[in-house]
Design a protein around this motif. Structure first.
Motif, PDB file in Angstrom:
ATOM      1  N   ILE A 122      -3.681  -3.198  11.181  1.00  0.00           N
ATOM      2  CA  ILE A 122      -2.843  -2.038  11.496  1.00  0.00           C
ATOM      3  C   ILE A 122      -3.503  -0.710  11.144  1.00  0.00           C
ATOM      4  O   ILE A 122      -2.883   0.343  11.277  1.00  0.00           O
ATOM      5  CB  ILE A 122      -1.482  -2.132  10.790  1.00  0.00           C
ATOM      6  N   ALA A 123      -4.743  -0.735  10.698  1.00  0.00           N
ATOM      7  CA  ALA A 123      -5.422   0.504  10.308  1.00  0.00           C
ATOM      8  C   ALA A 123      -5.460   1.481  11.478  1.00  0.00           C
ATOM      9  O   ALA A 123      -5.894   1.141  12.578  1.00  0.00           O
ATOM     10  CB  ALA A 123      -6.836   0.200   9.828  1.00  0.00           C
ATOM     11  N   GLY A 124      -4.959   2.688  11.235  1.00  0.00           N
ATOM     12  CA  GLY A 124      -5.000   3.724  12.251  1.00  0.00           C
ATOM     13  C   GLY A 124      -4.016   3.557  13.382  1.00  0.00           C
ATOM     14  O   GLY A 124      -4.091   4.286  14.374  1.00  0.00           O
ATOM     15  N   GLY A 125      -3.067   2.626  13.244  1.00  0.00           N
ATOM     16  CA  GLY A 125      -2.167   2.333  14.352  1.00  0.00           C
ATOM     17  C   GLY A 125      -0.754   2.855  14.173  1.00  0.00           C
ATOM     18  O   GLY A 125      -0.361   3.322  13.100  1.00  0.00           O
ATOM     19  N   TYR A 128       6.509   2.856  12.588  1.00  0.00           N
ATOM     20  CA  TYR A 128       5.606   2.756  11.442  1.00  0.00           C
ATOM     21  C   TYR A 128       4.243   3.271  11.876  1.00  0.00           C
ATOM     22  O   TYR A 128       3.653   2.781  12.843  1.00  0.00           O
ATOM     23  CB  TYR A 128       5.449   1.323  10.935  1.00  0.00           C
ATOM     24  N   LYS A 129       3.749   4.263  11.169  1.00  0.00           N
ATOM     25  CA  LYS A 129       2.415   4.800  11.423  1.00  0.00           C
ATOM     26  C   LYS A 129       1.600   4.667  10.152  1.00  0.00           C
ATOM     27  O   LYS A 129       1.989   5.179   9.095  1.00  0.00           O
ATOM     28  CB  LYS A 129       2.493   6.269  11.853  1.00  0.00           C
ATOM     29  N   THR A 130       0.486   3.963  10.245  1.00  0.00           N
ATOM     30  CA  THR A 130      -0.343   3.739   9.074  1.00  0.00           C
ATOM     31  C   THR A 130      -0.865   5.063   8.536  1.00  0.00           C
ATOM     32  O   THR A 130      -1.364   5.887   9.310  1.00  0.00           O
ATOM     33  CB  THR A 130      -1.538   2.839   9.421  1.00  0.00           C
ATOM     34  N   PRO A 131      -0.737   5.304   7.232  1.00  0.00           N
ATOM     35  CA  PRO A 131      -1.258   6.557   6.672  1.00  0.00           C
ATOM     36  C   PRO A 131      -2.743   6.710   6.948  1.00  0.00           C
ATOM     37  O   PRO A 131      -3.470   5.733   7.129  1.00  0.00           O
ATOM     38  CB  PRO A 131      -0.983   6.394   5.163  1.00  0.00           C
ATOM     39  N   ALA A 132      -3.192   7.943   6.977  1.00  0.00           N
ATOM     40  CA  ALA A 132      -4.606   8.214   7.211  1.00  0.00           C
ATOM     41  C   ALA A 132      -5.458   7.603   6.105  1.00  0.00           C
ATOM     42  O   ALA A 132      -5.031   7.503   4.951  1.00  0.00           O
ATOM     43  CB  ALA A 132      -4.842   9.724   7.286  1.00  0.00           C
ATOM     44  N   ALA A 133      -6.638   7.177   6.448  1.00  0.00           N
ATOM     45  CA  ALA A 133      -7.508   6.484   5.502  1.00  0.00           C
ATOM     46  C   ALA A 133      -7.825   7.335   4.281  1.00  0.00           C
ATOM     47  O   ALA A 133      -7.984   6.822   3.177  1.00  0.00           O
ATOM     48  CB  ALA A 133      -8.794   6.058   6.200  1.00  0.00           C
ATOM     49  N   TYR A 134      -7.901   8.669   4.473  1.00  0.00           N
ATOM     50  CA  TYR A 134      -8.312   9.511   3.351  1.00  0.00           C
ATOM     51  C   TYR A 134      -7.273   9.537   2.232  1.00  0.00           C
ATOM     52  O   TYR A 134      -7.565   9.957   1.125  1.00  0.00           O
ATOM     53  CB  TYR A 134      -8.610  10.927   3.827  1.00  0.00           C
ATOM     54  N   THR A 135      -6.052   9.095   2.506  1.00  0.00           N
ATOM     55  CA  THR A 135      -5.036   9.090   1.460  1.00  0.00           C
ATOM     56  C   THR A 135      -5.232   7.948   0.470  1.00  0.00           C
ATOM     57  O   THR A 135      -4.598   7.910  -0.571  1.00  0.00           O
ATOM     58  CB  THR A 135      -3.626   8.962   2.054  1.00  0.00           C
ATOM     59  N   ALA A 155       0.822  -1.209   0.000  1.00  0.00           N
ATOM     60  CA  ALA A 155       0.000   0.000   0.000  1.00  0.00           C
ATOM     61  C   ALA A 155       0.856   1.259   0.000  1.00  0.00           C
ATOM     62  O   ALA A 155       0.389   2.334  -0.389  1.00  0.00           O
ATOM     63  CB  ALA A 155      -0.923   0.002   1.218  1.00  0.00           C
ATOM     64  N   GLY A 156       2.102   1.147   0.439  1.00  0.00           N
ATOM     65  CA  GLY A 156       3.019   2.263   0.344  1.00  0.00           C
ATOM     66  C   GLY A 156       2.838   3.301   1.433  1.00  0.00           C
ATOM     67  O   GLY A 156       2.489   2.991   2.575  1.00  0.00           O
ATOM     68  N   THR A 157       3.070   4.540   1.080  1.00  0.00           N
ATOM     69  CA  THR A 157       3.002   5.647   2.024  1.00  0.00           C
ATOM     70  C   THR A 157       1.873   6.584   1.610  1.00  0.00           C
ATOM     71  O   THR A 157       1.186   6.341   0.618  1.00  0.00           O
ATOM     72  CB  THR A 157       4.324   6.420   2.028  1.00  0.00           C
ATOM     73  N   ALA A 158       1.720   7.655   2.362  1.00  0.00           N
ATOM     74  CA  ALA A 158       0.645   8.596   2.065  1.00  0.00           C
ATOM     75  C   ALA A 158       0.806   9.242   0.699  1.00  0.00           C
ATOM     76  O   ALA A 158      -0.157   9.745   0.122  1.00  0.00           O
ATOM     77  CB  ALA A 158       0.593   9.676   3.149  1.00  0.00           C
ATOM     78  N   TRP A 159       2.037   9.242   0.150  1.00  0.00           N
ATOM     79  CA  TRP A 159       2.260   9.945  -1.120  1.00  0.00           C
ATOM     80  C   TRP A 159       2.506   9.026  -2.308  1.00  0.00           C
ATOM     81  O   TRP A 159       2.577   9.490  -3.439  1.00  0.00           O
ATOM     82  CB  TRP A 159       3.444  10.912  -0.979  1.00  0.00           C
ATOM     83  N   ASP A 160       2.594   7.707  -2.080  1.00  0.00           N
ATOM     84  CA  ASP A 160       2.889   6.829  -3.213  1.00  0.00           C
ATOM     85  C   ASP A 160       2.550   5.391  -2.873  1.00  0.00           C
ATOM     86  O   ASP A 160       2.572   4.994  -1.701  1.00  0.00           O
ATOM     87  CB  ASP A 160       4.373   6.930  -3.577  1.00  0.00           C
ATOM     88  N   HIS A 173      -4.421   4.944   1.286  1.00  0.00           N
ATOM     89  CA  HIS A 173      -3.444   3.939   1.680  1.00  0.00           C
ATOM     90  C   HIS A 173      -3.674   3.473   3.122  1.00  0.00           C
ATOM     91  O   HIS A 173      -2.824   2.822   3.702  1.00  0.00           O
ATOM     92  CB  HIS A 173      -2.024   4.523   1.571  1.00  0.00           C
ATOM     93  N   GLY A 174      -4.798   3.827   3.692  1.00  0.00           N
ATOM     94  CA  GLY A 174      -5.029   3.603   5.104  1.00  0.00           C
ATOM     95  C   GLY A 174      -5.351   2.180   5.495  1.00  0.00           C
ATOM     96  O   GLY A 174      -5.402   1.862   6.675  1.00  0.00           O
ATOM     97  N   GLN A 175      -5.608   1.313   4.529  1.00  0.00           N
ATOM     98  CA  GLN A 175      -5.807  -0.120   4.780  1.00  0.00           C
ATOM     99  C   GLN A 175      -6.951  -0.387   5.753  1.00  0.00           C
ATOM    100  O   GLN A 175      -6.802  -1.073   6.763  1.00  0.00           O
ATOM    101  CB  GLN A 175      -4.520  -0.762   5.306  1.00  0.00           C
TER     102      GLN A 175
END
Length: 343
Positions: free
Chosen positions: A288-291, A272-279, A236-241, A281-283
């Motif tokens: 690990i969602a939101g963790g 490791y911080k899961t990216p926000a769902a709105y990106t 899923a990558g990061t918030a930007w990719d 990539h939040g899974q």
């Protein structure tokens, strides 16, 4: 009274020290109290060790070891990258199991093949041990030299950080014992996505919009179950990719390939911080969602060798990390769905 206050102060100090040794997320076995950029503070140069604010590689005075001038006239024009990638243009790198990456020419790297430039070549500008050797690398794990690796988990020999520097054991390439990256290391090769757009039985479904990946999600039952027990953070990558990238010559999801930055987030060493769902990539629906979770070695996922594996009914996060791509070896692929992750 003063003596009592002194005792209380010492107790509070001890409690604070103990708290400082524990991770603030889901585990008590991770790091804290270190600048999250860690090794990539580059001996004090900080962000400018990689991203020169002015003049590209020239802004760092050329090669950090022997003082040679930079050769790339486009240096610094992508991500303000301030190391000289010239030696890495148009190279053939043979990774483990014979996967070959032909790095792009200068012209292609800065136009059609920017994912290879940013996700492989910029990493190797420091981490290559043969072609581009001579940057600021010491060649040994920073966490190891700082004495902050989990005790008893690793040996006491230096852990290398320069790739391609050890061609022993019959390897035909110095990279022969390194994990594949590049345009042959694809979702298709992993059998996670089938050719020509995929099909309903694939483990993942990849949405391509205007020639670029716009979403990656679990599709098969076994992968959905695995994601519920761990996640798929590297993919899923990061918030930007996204973690995988499409080639400039193919929009087929099966050809999406991995880079160094699939597995590593070069900006964060131990959290490791899961990216926000709105990106996107939040899974949502994963474990690990939101963790926020412990990790090591800049791994872009929960990856905590310090947690151990004392409970056989839990899968170590270090094992789960590999199963994101190697799903055939996951518990869920064998019908065992109740094993959660020990983060």
């Amino acid at each position: 009274m003063k003596k009592m206050m002194l005792v209380l102060f010492v107790v509070l100090l001890a409690v604070t020290f103990v708290a400082a040794q524990t991770y603030t997320g889901n585990s008590k076995n991770g790091l804290t109290g270190y600048d999250v950029l860690g090794a990539h503070n580059n001996g004090g140069r900080g962000c400018a060790g990689c991203h020169a604010p002015h003049s590209g590689a020239a802004g760092g005075g050329g090669n950090a070891i022997n003082g040679t001038a930079y050769n790339d006239p486009l240096s610094g024009t992508s991500a303000l990258f301030g190391q000289d990638v010239t030696p890495l243009f148009s190279q053939t790198l043979t990774f483990g199991n014979g996967y070959v990456e032909a790095t792009p020419s200068e012209a292609a790297a800065y136009s059609t093949n920017t994912d290879e430039l940013r996700g492989i070549m910029m990493c190797l500008a420091c981490h290559d041990g043969v072609i581009a050797k001579g940057q600021m690398m010491t060649g040994q794990s920073w966490e190891q030299t700082q004495g902050i690796l989990p005790s008893t988990v690793y040996g006491n020999r230096p852990i290398p950080t320069l790739l391609g520097n050890d061609s022993g054991n019959g390897n035909t390439s110095g990279y022969g014992n390194d994990h594949p990256v590049g345009t042959q290391a694809t979702l298709g090769a992993l059998r996670l996505v089938s050719a020509n757009g995929g099909k309903g039985t694939d483990d993942l479904v990849v949405t391509v919009t205007n020639g670029a990946i716009s979403n990656i999600a679990p599709q098969s039952t076994r992968y959905q179950q695995f994601a519920g027990n761990y996640g798929y953070p590297a993919i899923a990558g990061t918030a930007w990719d996204w973690g995988f990238h499409l080639s400039s010559v193919s929009a087929d999801p099966a050809s999406a390939f991995m880079t160094c930055t699939t597995c590593h987030n070069q900006h964060v060493m131990y959290v490791y911080k899961t990216p926000a769902a709105y990106t996107g990539h939040g899974q949502t629906g994963t474990a690990i969602a939101g963790g926020t979770f412990p990790t090591y070695f800049f791994v872009n996922a929960p990856y905590n060798p310090g947690a151990g594996n004392g409970n056989a009914k839990l899968a170590a996060s270090t094992t789960q990390f590999c199963r994101q791509c190697h799903i055939g070896e996951a518990n869920e692929a064998l019908g065992v769905t109740s094993v959660a992750t020990q983060f």
